[in-house]
Design a protein around this motif. Structure first.
Motif, mmCIF file in Angstrom:
data_model
loop_
_atom_site.group_PDB
_atom_site.id
_atom_site.type_symbol
_atom_site.label_atom_id
_atom_site.label_comp_id
_atom_site.label_asym_id
_atom_site.label_seq_id
_atom_site.Cartn_x
_atom_site.Cartn_y
_atom_site.Cartn_z
ATOM 1 N N GLU A 1 0.848 -1.184 0.000
ATOM 2 C CA GLU A 1 0.000 0.000 0.000
ATOM 3 C C GLU A 1 0.885 1.237 0.000
ATOM 4 O O GLU A 1 2.001 1.216 0.515
ATOM 5 N N GLY A 2 0.386 2.321 -0.589
ATOM 6 C CA GLY A 2 1.187 3.532 -0.656
ATOM 7 C C GLY A 2 0.344 4.746 -0.932
ATOM 8 O O GLY A 2 -0.869 4.656 -1.159
ATOM 9 N N GLN A 3 0.979 5.901 -0.912
ATOM 10 C CA GLN A 3 0.302 7.179 -1.089
ATOM 11 C C GLN A 3 0.887 7.931 -2.276
ATOM 12 O O GLN A 3 2.111 8.021 -2.422
ATOM 13 N N SER B 1 -0.457 11.090 -2.620
ATOM 14 C CA SER B 1 -0.488 12.332 -1.849
ATOM 15 C C SER B 1 -1.142 11.977 -0.516
ATOM 16 O O SER B 1 -1.486 10.812 -0.280
ATOM 17 N N ASN B 2 -1.316 12.967 0.356
ATOM 18 C CA ASN B 2 -1.873 12.620 1.660
ATOM 19 C C ASN B 2 -3.340 12.209 1.587
ATOM 20 O O ASN B 2 -3.889 11.675 2.547
ATOM 21 N N ARG B 3 -3.992 12.423 0.426
ATOM 22 C CA ARG B 3 -5.417 12.066 0.302
ATOM 23 C C ARG B 3 -5.695 11.157 -0.900
ATOM 24 O O ARG B 3 -6.847 10.937 -1.244
ATOM 25 N N GLY C 1 -4.402 7.340 -2.182
ATOM 26 C CA GLY C 1 -3.575 6.178 -1.873
ATOM 27 C C GLY C 1 -3.941 4.975 -2.707
ATOM 28 O O GLY C 1 -5.055 4.870 -3.225
ATOM 29 N N TRP C 2 -2.991 4.067 -2.856
ATOM 30 C CA TRP C 2 -3.252 2.839 -3.597
ATOM 31 C C TRP C 2 -3.218 1.648 -2.646
ATOM 32 O O TRP C 2 -2.591 1.691 -1.580
ATOM 33 N N PHE C 3 -3.914 0.585 -3.046
ATOM 34 C CA PHE C 3 -3.884 -0.637 -2.254
ATOM 35 C C PHE C 3 -4.180 -1.825 -3.161
ATOM 36 O O PHE C 3 -4.880 -1.703 -4.175
#
Length: 229
Positions: free
Chosen positions: A126-128, A130-132, A134-136
């Motif tokens: 999982e990652g971002q 930006s702060n709003r 994200g991927w999963f």
């Protein structure tokens, strides 16, 4: 800046007796750091995608980031249009494309060669962005399917699901309908998305909206402007 999104190509789940007419949703995301494209669609929607970008004052060269949910032809074929974009795809999907399931006839030949012409990043876990945004991982349909989560100001938590949720049937049944990984993993991905999202953009269906009872319904019909010439 809060993310927002706009569906450029409206998907559908139409099919023939033995084949598909289905078109995948292609979604433009505004992140505050430039436009992001979630999936690029297949050749059948190629001209419409370019036109939809032009209506919004954009060309393919204005897109600097493309996120591919997975590598099936109807989601990734038009990636060659975006010559200046960085391409994100999961490492597990990259590996799967080299040796797909024996019944998976939807992986386009030459996809590795095409993607290697781009600035390609293989993501894991999982990652971002930006702060709003994200991927999963959302495996099931293929082992490497990924989704994006957008935390918006006006439409709540939105999940761009790709084919982790292809159409409303999977959201209603809460069960994966077409798995080249496993039905169990696909079902787990569906249930995770249903729990987190207030809106879902499926792979091949109008946007799904959470109701007060927790179910998901859709407001709009999928357009299919068929013309005979």
């Amino acid at each position: 800046m809060a993310p927002d999104y706009d569906i450029l190509v409206h998907g559908n789940n139409l099919r023939l007796k033995d084949d598909f007419l289905g078109i995948a949703n292609v979604t433009l995301v505004q992140t505050g750091e430039g436009p992001l494209l979630f999936d690029t669609g297949g050749y059948v929607s190629r001209l419409g995608l370019v036109k939809a970008l032009a209506v919004r004052g954009l060309t393919p060269d204005d897109i600097r980031l493309v996120f591919l949910s997975h590598l099936h032809f109807d989601h990734a074929h038009n990636v060659d249009l975006f010559r200046r974009a960085k391409i994100l795809v999961s490492r597990s999907e990259w590996d799967y494309a080299a040796a797909p399931h024996e019944k998976d006839l939807f992986m386009p030949w030459g996809i590795h060669t095409q993607l290697e012409r781009h600035d390609l990043e293989l993501i894991e876990g999982e990652g971002q962005l930006s702060n709003r945004v994200g991927w999963f991982p959302a495996p099931g349909h293929t082992p490497g399917c990924y989704a994006l989560r957008l935390d918006t100001d006006t439409r709540g938590t939105v999940v761009l699901a790709g084919d982790a949720i292809k159409y409303a049937k999977e959201a209603i049944a809460r069960r994966c309908d077409m798995a080249f990984d496993t039905v169990e993993r696909g079902t787990a991905s569906i249930r995770r998305i249903l729990e987190m999202a207030e809106r879902i953009v499926p792979g091949h269906f109008p946007e799904l909206i959470r109701q007060e009872d927790g179910s998901f319904l859709w407001d709009d019909a999928a357009p299919f402007d068929l013309r005979v010439r």
